[in-house]
Scaffold this motif. Structure first.
Motif, PDB file in Angstrom:
ATOM      1  N   GLY A 176       0.801  -1.218   0.000  1.00  0.00           N
ATOM      2  CA  GLY A 176       0.000   0.000   0.000  1.00  0.00           C
ATOM      3  C   GLY A 176       0.835   1.269   0.000  1.00  0.00           C
ATOM      4  N   VAL A 177       2.143   1.107  -0.057  1.00  0.00           N
ATOM      5  CA  VAL A 177       3.031   2.279  -0.116  1.00  0.00           C
ATOM      6  C   VAL A 177       3.569   2.374  -1.537  1.00  0.00           C
ATOM      7  CG1 VAL A 177       5.145   3.327   0.761  1.00  0.00           C
ATOM      8  CG2 VAL A 177       3.593   2.125   2.318  1.00  0.00           C
ATOM      9  N   TYR A 178       3.368   3.519  -2.148  1.00  0.00           N
ATOM     10  CA  TYR A 178       3.650   3.697  -3.563  1.00  0.00           C
ATOM     11  C   TYR A 178       4.742   4.735  -3.796  1.00  0.00           C
ATOM     12  CZ  TYR A 178      -0.580   0.989  -4.277  1.00  0.00           C
ATOM     13  OH  TYR A 178      -1.492  -0.021  -4.275  1.00  0.00           O
ATOM     14  N   ALA A 179       5.093   4.861  -5.083  1.00  0.00           N
ATOM     15  CA  ALA A 179       6.107   5.857  -5.464  1.00  0.00           C
ATOM     16  C   ALA A 179       5.739   7.236  -4.926  1.00  0.00           C
ATOM     17  CB  ALA A 179       6.245   5.897  -6.988  1.00  0.00           C
ATOM     18  N   LYS A 180       4.449   7.570  -4.975  1.00  0.00           N
ATOM     19  CA  LYS A 180       3.996   8.877  -4.484  1.00  0.00           C
ATOM     20  C   LYS A 180       4.313   9.052  -3.013  1.00  0.00           C
ATOM     21  CE  LYS A 180       1.552  12.695  -5.139  1.00  0.00           C
ATOM     22  NZ  LYS A 180       0.389  12.536  -5.992  1.00  0.00           N
ATOM     23  N   ASP A 181       4.116   7.980  -2.246  1.00  0.00           N
ATOM     24  CA  ASP A 181       4.410   8.067  -0.814  1.00  0.00           C
ATOM     25  C   ASP A 181       5.903   8.266  -0.588  1.00  0.00           C
ATOM     26  OD1 ASP A 181       1.675   7.473   0.077  1.00  0.00           O
ATOM     27  OD2 ASP A 181       2.052   5.537  -0.867  1.00  0.00           O
ATOM     28  N   VAL A 182       6.715   7.616  -1.427  1.00  0.00           N
ATOM     29  CA  VAL A 182       8.165   7.736  -1.291  1.00  0.00           C
ATOM     30  C   VAL A 182       8.588   9.196  -1.494  1.00  0.00           C
ATOM     31  CG1 VAL A 182      10.401   7.047  -2.259  1.00  0.00           C
ATOM     32  CG2 VAL A 182       8.578   5.340  -2.004  1.00  0.00           C
ATOM     33  N   ILE A 183       8.068   9.819  -2.543  1.00  0.00           N
ATOM     34  CA  ILE A 183       8.518  11.192  -2.805  1.00  0.00           C
ATOM     35  C   ILE A 183       7.905  12.172  -1.792  1.00  0.00           C
ATOM     36  CG2 ILE A 183       6.805  11.641  -4.663  1.00  0.00           C
ATOM     37  CD1 ILE A 183      10.419  13.044  -4.419  1.00  0.00           C
ATOM     38  N   LEU A 184       6.676  11.942  -1.369  1.00  0.00           N
ATOM     39  CA  LEU A 184       6.105  12.820  -0.326  1.00  0.00           C
ATOM     40  C   LEU A 184       6.917  12.689   0.968  1.00  0.00           C
ATOM     41  CD1 LEU A 184       2.233  12.379  -0.823  1.00  0.00           C
ATOM     42  CD2 LEU A 184       3.548  14.483  -1.180  1.00  0.00           C
ATOM     43  N   HIS A 185       7.375  11.475   1.232  1.00  0.00           N
ATOM     44  CA  HIS A 185       8.185  11.224   2.424  1.00  0.00           C
ATOM     45  C   HIS A 185       9.542  11.938   2.307  1.00  0.00           C
ATOM     46  CE1 HIS A 185       9.376   8.838   5.950  1.00  0.00           C
ATOM     47  NE2 HIS A 185      10.548   8.686   5.355  1.00  0.00           N
ATOM     48  N   ILE A 186      10.154  11.830   1.147  1.00  0.00           N
ATOM     49  CA  ILE A 186      11.460  12.487   0.932  1.00  0.00           C
ATOM     50  C   ILE A 186      11.315  14.002   1.107  1.00  0.00           C
ATOM     51  CG2 ILE A 186      13.174  13.077  -0.846  1.00  0.00           C
ATOM     52  CD1 ILE A 186      12.799  10.211  -1.962  1.00  0.00           C
ATOM     53  N   ILE A 187      10.267  14.561   0.531  1.00  0.00           N
ATOM     54  CA  ILE A 187      10.081  16.014   0.610  1.00  0.00           C
ATOM     55  C   ILE A 187       9.790  16.429   2.053  1.00  0.00           C
ATOM     56  CG2 ILE A 187       8.640  17.946  -0.146  1.00  0.00           C
ATOM     57  CD1 ILE A 187       8.220  16.328  -2.777  1.00  0.00           C
ATOM     58  N   ARG A 188       9.049  15.585   2.745  1.00  0.00           N
ATOM     59  CA  ARG A 188       8.780  15.875   4.154  1.00  0.00           C
ATOM     60  C   ARG A 188      10.085  15.913   4.936  1.00  0.00           C
ATOM     61  NH1 ARG A 188       5.728  11.759   8.381  1.00  0.00           N
ATOM     62  NH2 ARG A 188       5.925  13.141  10.186  1.00  0.00           N
ATOM     63  N   LEU A 189      10.962  14.938   4.657  1.00  0.00           N
ATOM     64  CA  LEU A 189      12.221  14.859   5.409  1.00  0.00           C
ATOM     65  C   LEU A 189      13.168  16.001   5.061  1.00  0.00           C
ATOM     66  CD1 LEU A 189      13.245  11.087   5.311  1.00  0.00           C
ATOM     67  CD2 LEU A 189      12.231  12.378   7.199  1.00  0.00           C
ATOM     68  N   LEU A 190      13.302  16.295   3.759  1.00  0.00           N
ATOM     69  CA  LEU A 190      14.322  17.265   3.329  1.00  0.00           C
ATOM     70  C   LEU A 190      13.769  18.675   3.184  1.00  0.00           C
ATOM     71  CD1 LEU A 190      16.215  15.085   0.688  1.00  0.00           C
ATOM     72  CD2 LEU A 190      16.733  15.397   3.111  1.00  0.00           C
ATOM     73  N   GLY A 191      12.456  18.805   3.163  1.00  0.00           N
ATOM     74  CA  GLY A 191      11.847  20.136   3.134  1.00  0.00           C
ATOM     75  C   GLY A 191      11.651  20.666   1.735  1.00  0.00           C
ATOM     76  N   ALA A 192      10.752  21.645   1.623  1.00  0.00           N
ATOM     77  CA  ALA A 192      10.432  22.249   0.324  1.00  0.00           C
ATOM     78  C   ALA A 192      11.594  23.079  -0.204  1.00  0.00           C
ATOM     79  CB  ALA A 192       9.178  23.115   0.438  1.00  0.00           C
ATOM     80  N   ARG A 193      12.542  23.437   0.685  1.00  0.00           N
ATOM     81  CA  ARG A 193      13.683  24.241   0.231  1.00  0.00           C
ATOM     82  C   ARG A 193      14.955  23.432   0.238  1.00  0.00           C
ATOM     83  NH1 ARG A 193      12.188  27.157   5.617  1.00  0.00           N
ATOM     84  NH2 ARG A 193      10.039  27.589   5.066  1.00  0.00           N
ATOM     85  N   GLY A 194      14.883  22.182   0.713  1.00  0.00           N
ATOM     86  CA  GLY A 194      16.088  21.383   0.929  1.00  0.00           C
ATOM     87  C   GLY A 194      16.898  21.157  -0.335  1.00  0.00           C
ATOM     88  N   GLY A 195      16.224  21.168  -1.478  1.00  0.00           N
ATOM     89  CA  GLY A 195      16.912  20.820  -2.724  1.00  0.00           C
ATOM     90  C   GLY A 195      17.421  22.014  -3.501  1.00  0.00           C
ATOM     91  N   ILE A 196      17.275  23.218  -2.947  1.00  0.00           N
ATOM     92  CA  ILE A 196      17.709  24.397  -3.700  1.00  0.00           C
ATOM     93  C   ILE A 196      19.213  24.294  -3.985  1.00  0.00           C
ATOM     94  CG2 ILE A 196      18.007  26.913  -3.616  1.00  0.00           C
ATOM     95  CD1 ILE A 196      15.386  27.093  -2.123  1.00  0.00           C
ATOM     96  N   GLY A 197      19.573  24.450  -5.248  1.00  0.00           N
ATOM     97  CA  GLY A 197      20.968  24.356  -5.648  1.00  0.00           C
ATOM     98  C   GLY A 197      21.406  22.944  -6.013  1.00  0.00           C
ATOM     99  N   TYR A 198      20.497  21.982  -5.862  1.00  0.00           N
ATOM    100  CA  TYR A 198      20.839  20.582  -6.118  1.00  0.00           C
ATOM    101  C   TYR A 198      20.061  19.988  -7.277  1.00  0.00           C
ATOM    102  CZ  TYR A 198      23.248  20.065  -1.624  1.00  0.00           C
ATOM    103  OH  TYR A 198      24.125  20.181  -0.593  1.00  0.00           O
ATOM    104  N   ALA A 199      20.690  18.969  -7.897  1.00  0.00           N
ATOM    105  CA  ALA A 199      19.955  17.972  -8.665  1.00  0.00           C
ATOM    106  C   ALA A 199      19.838  16.771  -7.738  1.00  0.00           C
ATOM    107  CB  ALA A 199      20.729  17.599  -9.917  1.00  0.00           C
ATOM    108  N   TYR A 200      18.688  16.110  -7.753  1.00  0.00           N
ATOM    109  CA  TYR A 200      18.521  14.925  -6.912  1.00  0.00           C
ATOM    110  C   TYR A 200      18.744  13.668  -7.744  1.00  0.00           C
ATOM    111  CZ  TYR A 200      16.501  17.261  -2.763  1.00  0.00           C
ATOM    112  OH  TYR A 200      16.301  18.009  -1.628  1.00  0.00           O
ATOM    113  N   GLU A 201      19.641  12.818  -7.270  1.00  0.00           N
ATOM    114  CA  GLU A 201      19.787  11.493  -7.880  1.00  0.00           C
ATOM    115  C   GLU A 201      19.081  10.490  -6.977  1.00  0.00           C
ATOM    116  OE1 GLU A 201      23.583  10.065  -9.557  1.00  0.00           O
ATOM    117  OE2 GLU A 201      23.359   8.277  -8.324  1.00  0.00           O
ATOM    118  N   TYR A 202      18.029   9.850  -7.492  1.00  0.00           N
ATOM    119  CA  TYR A 202      17.292   8.865  -6.704  1.00  0.00           C
ATOM    120  C   TYR A 202      17.925   7.505  -6.948  1.00  0.00           C
ATOM    121  CZ  TYR A 202      13.951  12.709  -6.581  1.00  0.00           C
ATOM    122  OH  TYR A 202      13.364  13.933  -6.406  1.00  0.00           O
ATOM    123  N   ALA A 203      18.432   6.898  -5.890  1.00  0.00           N
ATOM    124  CA  ALA A 203      19.176   5.649  -6.048  1.00  0.00           C
ATOM    125  C   ALA A 203      18.791   4.670  -4.942  1.00  0.00           C
ATOM    126  CB  ALA A 203      20.669   5.941  -6.004  1.00  0.00           C
ATOM    127  N   GLY A 204      19.259   3.443  -5.107  1.00  0.00           N
ATOM    128  CA  GLY A 204      18.939   2.424  -4.121  1.00  0.00           C
ATOM    129  C   GLY A 204      17.964   1.421  -4.710  1.00  0.00           C
TER     130      GLY A 204
END
Ligand code: SF4
Lengths: 474, 199
Positions: A176-204
């Protein structure tokens, strides 16, 4: 030291260094739509310029198209925008997937579908969700309209290099946990500003197991975390998805594919930051506020400003709760909804509708709830037809619509009214995003939207649909 | 195409409170039904300036004390969300010439620089002091000195601000719109297109 995919693609596409120190970067593919391109073509005309490589630009219409009676007379402003796109495409010789092409759809659905989106390339579009194309190992930027002009005129952009943050998610996602939950979780953890200045590489291994469509869901929301682009390294799935697509040159496909795979980050690549996340800890996630990083697991309570660590955090919780009209400290589960929306460039693809249809059969949308299912493209719509999905949605009480952005940003007639609350599979819960200045948005996965539609309130899809432990798609 | 260098901008200021002010807030999507940027100014911040009945709210932009302000003061991550250039365009056309915030979203920042509207970052403390002065005396003139990377106020505040060197260079040398320079490199562009098999 090896290179990340970002560095390889960047170095490859560098045309030169500008006087102000920025890089002039070649843009392999330019995607345009009706909202952010007409002004750019206007600027081109004012300057007496042509489109440099018309064969590298592709247009479609998505934001303002109605999702019922698409060909019927519509609002004059919307019609003017469509006419302008048609005229510009004709005048400048740009390929246009229009409503009669059978290929029209949300620009970020159409590019991959046509095989225009390819690994190791650079892509730009006057739309912040262009990072979606990073699912294929492309470096894809959302740009402003003046930059749309720059790409049209020169096929290049003036850009500053980004840092690269590798986000590793390993382990098994619970059912019941989907790709959408993964990215909402990542954004929750790193914040709406956390990625400023970055490209995100999703790995694992979680991203390695994901389908291309799921990877698109993740990359799509990179910008909600502040990252201008996000990508997954190309692999056998990427190659399999692209094989035989209309814009993929099949003359020496094996060599082409080998070239694509060579863009993947080297094992010893340099990263400016690495974040590790345990997949098992991710739950179905929903937003409670007015920024995509204001997310909680479905089992959690709505945040209480009294528990905030800083004054700034307290202020934003107070502001969000006042707008959302939901009580601090109460469960998010059970908050009533008025509208349910499944669609958008985040979750408007075949696999999204397929997954929901798997569980929706035999259920009914709760009385008083308006439920919309909007395929991301005409091709997605046909694929859904072929599998009989629209009927399942209709039987449950959903309206099955024609392709477009629809209620993701409500530039067409699909809008919230007053302070209606919408359970939405889209990507933004900003104030007023869905067409009413007091309308409320709760972001979640498509199956969670279906669960909310059935319950009439925000619900745990695992309970509503009695999900089996093997039901997870990852 | 010689452009005017942007070395400093000055004017009265207004503070728009809150973090993560997104571009949907700056210009709601329904006002993007247009094929030119003309006329966007009057819709800047529309949904927070007017309530559902079209009545003016207590938003700072409705406060007569701040009428005519041309320097916008903001919090963290100003301009996040959609890439719509309609947002900085509407601010420009509303009358803003510069923004001082705690931080900016990247696409908004780039769009604004290309429109010759400097966006500079100040510390929370310096911004708070400036806000206080502006609140006490809305007529005070605030200056963003792009060359020296400082902000100053008529009331005597003078503090450092930051912006990327490339943006500073582009503004002060009158190259904030890069189109001519991009066009000048046509030979290198053509070579790259061939090298990467794009044509
Ligand atoms: S679906 Fe929504 S986010 Fe995606 S391109 Fe359309 S409006 Fe933008």
């Amino acid at each position: 030291m090896g290179k990340s995919l970002f560095q390889k693609v960047w170095d490859n596409h560098r045309v030169g260094t500008l006087a102000d120190g920025r890089t002039q970067l070649f843009i392999g593919t330019h995607l345009i739509h009706e909202v952010t391109s007409p002004q750019a073509f206007g600027m081109l005309r004012d300057l007496g310029l042509k489109v440099k490589f018309p064969q590298r630009t592709f247009a479609t219409v998505d934001h303002i198209v109605p999702t019922v009676n698409q060909d019927a007379p519509q609002d004059p402003l919307a019609a003017a925008m469509m006419t302008a796109l048609r005229d510009n495409a004709d005048e400048f010789g740009v390929t246009y997937f229009d409503l009669s092409s059978g290929k029209q759809g949300i620009v970020h659905v159409v590019g991959p579908e046509q095989g225009i989106t390819q690994p190791g390339t650079t892509i730009a579009c006057g739309d912040s969700h262009t990072a979606t194309h990073g699912a294929f190992g492309a470096i894809a930027f959302g740009i402003g309209t003046t930059q749309v002009r720059d790409v049209l005129a020169t096929q290049t952009l003036a850009l500053e290099a980004l840092k690269v943050r590798r986000i590793e998610v390993n382990g098994q996602l619970p059912p019941g946990v989907y790709a959408k939950d993964v990215i909402l979780h990542i954004i929750r953890l790193l914040g709406a500003r956390g990625g400023i200045g970055y490209a995100y590489e999703y790995a694992g291994d979680v991203f390695a197991r994901m389908s291309m469509e799921e990877r698109m869901t993740v990359c799509n929301m990179s910008i909600e975390g502040g990252a201008r682009c996000g990508y997954v390294n190309p692999d056998a799935k990427t190659v399999a998805y692209l094989r035989g697509r209309p814009y993929v040159d099949m003359t020496d496909f094996e060599a082409t594919a080998a070239g694509w795979l060579a863009f993947a980050s080297d094992a010893d690549a340099h990263y400016d930051d690495i974040v590790r996340i345990d997949a098992a800890a991710i739950e179905p996630t929903v937003t409670w506020g007015i920024s995509p990083d204001q997310g909680i697991a479905i089992s959690e309570m709505i945040p209480d400003p009294a528990a905030a660590a800083t004054q700034g955090e307290r202020d934003s919780i107070v502001e969000a709760l006042a707008y959302m009209k939901i009580p601090a400290g109460a469960p998010i589960k059970g908050v009533g909804i008025d509208v349910a929306f499944i669609g958008s460039c985040t979750n408007g693809r075949l696999s999204d509708f397929r997954e929901v249809a798997k569980y929706l059969r035999g259920h009914k949308v709760a009385p008083g709830v308006t439920a919309l299912a909007v395929p991301g493209s005409q091709i997605v719509a046909v694929q859904c037809e072929q599998e009989g999905l629209p009927q399942i949605f209709r039987d449950a009480g959903f309206e099955w619509r024609d392709a477009g952005c629809s209620m993701c940003l409500a530039m067409n007639p699909d809008k919230l009214v007053g302070d209606q609350l919408c359970a939405s599979s889209s990507n933004r819960n900003f104030k007023g995003r869905q067409g009413s200045s007091t309308g409320r948005t709760v972001l979640m996965s498509p199956l969670m939207v279906a669960a909310a539609a059935v319950r009439g309130s925000i619900a745990d899809a695992r309970e509503v649909f009695a999900l089996e432990p093997d039901a997870s798609i990852v | 195409m010689p452009l005017a260098p942007v070395t400093q901008v000055s004017g009265r200021a207004v503070y728009i409170p809150g973090a993560d002010i997104d571009t949907d807030r700056i210009i709601p999507a329904r006002f993007m039904k247009c094929i030119t940027f003309d006329g966007l100014g009057e819709f800047a911040f529309y949904d927070v300036r007017f309530d559902e009945h079209g009545q003016k709210t207590g938003h700072p932009l409705n406060d007569p004390r701040f009428a005519g302000a041309s320097i916008l003061l903001a919090g963290l991550n100003f301009g996040c969300g959609s890439s719509r250039e309609h947002a900085p365009q509407s601010l420009r056309k509303y009358g803003f010439n510069g923004v001082i915030a705690e931080s900016f979203a990247e696409i908004f920042f780039g769009n604004s620089t290309t429109l010759a509207m400097p966006c500079v970052i100040a510390s929370a403390g310096d911004l708070a002091a400036l806000r206080k002065e502006v609140d006490n005396d809305p007529a005070t003139v605030v200056t963003i000195d792009v060359v020296a990377r400082r902000a100053r106020s008529a009331g005597g505040l003078d503090f450092p601000v930051t912006l990327p060197e490339s943006a500073r260079e582009a503004l002060v040398s009158g190259r904030w719109d890069p189109i001519q320079e991009l066009l000048d490199n046509v030979a290198a562009i053509d070579a790259k297109a061939v090298e990467l098999h794009y044509v």
